[in-house]
Write an enzyme that holds these catalytic residues in place. Structure first.
Site, PDB file in Angstrom:
ATOM      1  N   TYR A  42       0.849  -1.204   0.000  1.00  0.00           N
ATOM      2  CA  TYR A  42       0.000   0.000   0.000  1.00  0.00           C
ATOM      3  C   TYR A  42       0.880   1.247   0.000  1.00  0.00           C
ATOM      4  CZ  TYR A  42      -4.042  -3.021   0.958  1.00  0.00           C
ATOM      5  OH  TYR A  42      -5.012  -3.988   0.883  1.00  0.00           O
ATOM      6  N   SER A 206     -13.425  -3.475  -0.006  1.00  0.00           N
ATOM      7  CA  SER A 206     -14.168  -2.560  -0.899  1.00  0.00           C
ATOM      8  C   SER A 206     -15.683  -2.674  -0.710  1.00  0.00           C
ATOM      9  CB  SER A 206     -13.791  -2.792  -2.361  1.00  0.00           C
ATOM     10  OG  SER A 206     -12.461  -2.386  -2.601  1.00  0.00           O
ATOM     11  N   PRO A 207     -16.164  -2.492   0.527  1.00  0.00           N
ATOM     12  CA  PRO A 207     -17.600  -2.656   0.766  1.00  0.00           C
ATOM     13  C   PRO A 207     -18.482  -1.601   0.105  1.00  0.00           C
ATOM     14  CG  PRO A 207     -16.468  -1.871   2.750  1.00  0.00           C
ATOM     15  CD  PRO A 207     -15.406  -2.224   1.767  1.00  0.00           C
ATOM     16  N   GLY A 211     -17.984  -3.023  -9.213  1.00  0.00           N
ATOM     17  CA  GLY A 211     -16.925  -3.398 -10.144  1.00  0.00           C
ATOM     18  C   GLY A 211     -15.611  -3.560  -9.392  1.00  0.00           C
ATOM     19  N   PHE A 212     -14.535  -3.464 -10.122  1.00  0.00           N
ATOM     20  CA  PHE A 212     -13.213  -3.578  -9.500  1.00  0.00           C
ATOM     21  C   PHE A 212     -12.692  -2.157  -9.308  1.00  0.00           C
ATOM     22  CE2 PHE A 212      -8.611  -4.676  -9.420  1.00  0.00           C
ATOM     23  CZ  PHE A 212      -8.649  -5.653  -8.440  1.00  0.00           C
ATOM     24  N   GLU A 214     -14.422   0.513  -9.491  1.00  0.00           N
ATOM     25  CA  GLU A 214     -14.946   1.419 -10.533  1.00  0.00           C
ATOM     26  C   GLU A 214     -15.545   2.672  -9.936  1.00  0.00           C
ATOM     27  OE1 GLU A 214     -17.421  -0.505 -13.623  1.00  0.00           O
ATOM     28  OE2 GLU A 214     -16.086  -2.204 -13.284  1.00  0.00           O
TER      29      GLU A 214
END
Ligand SMILES: NC(=O)c1ccc[n+]([C@@H]2O[C@H](COP(=O)([O-])OP(=O)(O)OC[C@H]3O[C@@H](n4cnc5c(N)ncnc54)[C@H](OP(=O)(O)O)[C@@H]3O)[C@@H](O)[C@H]2O)c1
Length: 296
Positions: A42, A206-207, A211-212, A214
């Site tokens: 990160y 990513s709650p 999309g990924f 997006e």
């Protein structure tokens, strides 16, 4: 290990000025969100450094927080679960986080060239030296976990997976068993049931994204029905729409630990508040359907 209901994701910490990072971290602590999720990659390591500086890490502070980090992604190369990479990665994270142990280490993304015997050696060394107390994985199927577990003697405690109301294939596939439609396609080997069966905590990442990465579905014109339902429930419970999104994940009986990504202190407080709300069965399904998911 007892953990708070949410994990505070630190992937987006890179953009924060020192004062902003300090305010964010203090807000998290004040809200009881003392579990922080990191990874060696990160911000190319800077997120771990910014965090350690923001919390003024020392031995006393260290005892008040739970630190999770990940290894196994090598930007520009691919994935690497070799013993040497795992050991070097953990040393890097410990140095940047200014601590001498991680509470949890996750293998970040499956490595096609994984040799589980080597992973087991690395985990044994890390455990014996006290550098890592618990081990887990991320983005792994049941079979990949079982392959590891054949050699790794420490229990796999967590599997961090992408999951949100709009990205819920691991839930909806189980509803469309044996049907001919697209939702019935098995994309994960039944990972949700597997984790429940083996006491592995699912950590949805990513709650808020569709999309990924997006975008955020809250307020998005792509999801009018979902937003209308979320807003209706937010009004009913007297909370923000952010709280309802996390409450939807927490309502699932798998005892998931969502990994939030916001760097906004108020939104983080709103995420933590989700622990106080229990959506009804009807509300949970209504949200699932409002996102465009279907039932057989
Ligand atoms: N294991 C893996 O492979 C993997 C992959 C990706 C992420 N992760 C972990 O999961 C964590 C979360 O991922 P993520 O950041 O993509 O998750 P997220 O919580 O779905 O998204 C956070 C992003 O959405 C924005 N946002 C806008 N409106 C929001 C609202 N109402 N509520 C919350 N956020 C809102 C946030 O901006 P503001 O900051 O302005 O609120 C932030 O940029 C990461 O920090 C990382 O620890 C793991």
């Amino acid at each position: 290990m007892q953990v708070p209901v949410i994990a505070v994701g630190c992937m987006r910490m890179k953009g924060l000025a020192p004062a902003e990072a300090e305010r964010f971290v203090q807000t998290a602590l004040g809200a009881g969100a003392v579990f922080f999720d990191h990874a060696d990659v990160y911000g190319s390591g800077t997120c771990e450094e910014i965090f350690a500086n923001a919390i003024h890490m020392n031995a006393a502070v260290r005892e008040t927080v739970i630190l999770q980090s990940k290894c196994g992604i090598r930007p520009g190369i691919a994935f690497d679960f070799s013993k040497s990479h795992i050991l070097a990665s953990v040393d890097g994270s410990l140095r940047r986080l200014k601590t001498d142990y991680l509470d949890v280490l996750l293998l970040h993304r499956p490595d096609a060239l994984v040799e589980p015997e080597e992973v087991a050696e690395a985990f044994n060394e890390l455990h014996a030296s006290g550098k890592v107390r618990h081990f887990g994985v991320s983005n792994q199927t049941p079979m990949q976990i079982q392959l590891l577990q054949k050699y790794v003697k420490q229990p796999i405690v967590a599997n961090q997976l992408q999951l949100s109301i709009t990205n819920a294939t691991m839930i909806t596939r189980g509803l469309h068993v044996n049907m001919l439609d697209e939702t019935a396609v098995d994309r994960d080997g039944g990972v949700l049931d597997f984790c429940r069966l083996h006491g592995i905590t699912v950590q949805p990442w990513s709650p808020f994204q569709y999309g990924f990465f997006e975008g955020v579905f809250l307020g998005s014109p792509k999801y009018p029905a979902l937003n209308a339902k979320i807003d209706e429930l937010a009004e009913k419970y007297g909370v923000s729409n952010t709280t309802i999104v996390i409450a939807w994940l927490l309502r699932h009986p798998a005892n998931m630990q969502p990994v939030t990504g916001t760097m906004n202190p108020q939104r983080l407080i709103d995420c933590a508040k989700a622990a106080d709300i229990r959506l009804t069965r009807e509300e949970w399904y209504a949200l699932l359907l409002a996102a465009g998911n279907t039932l057989p």
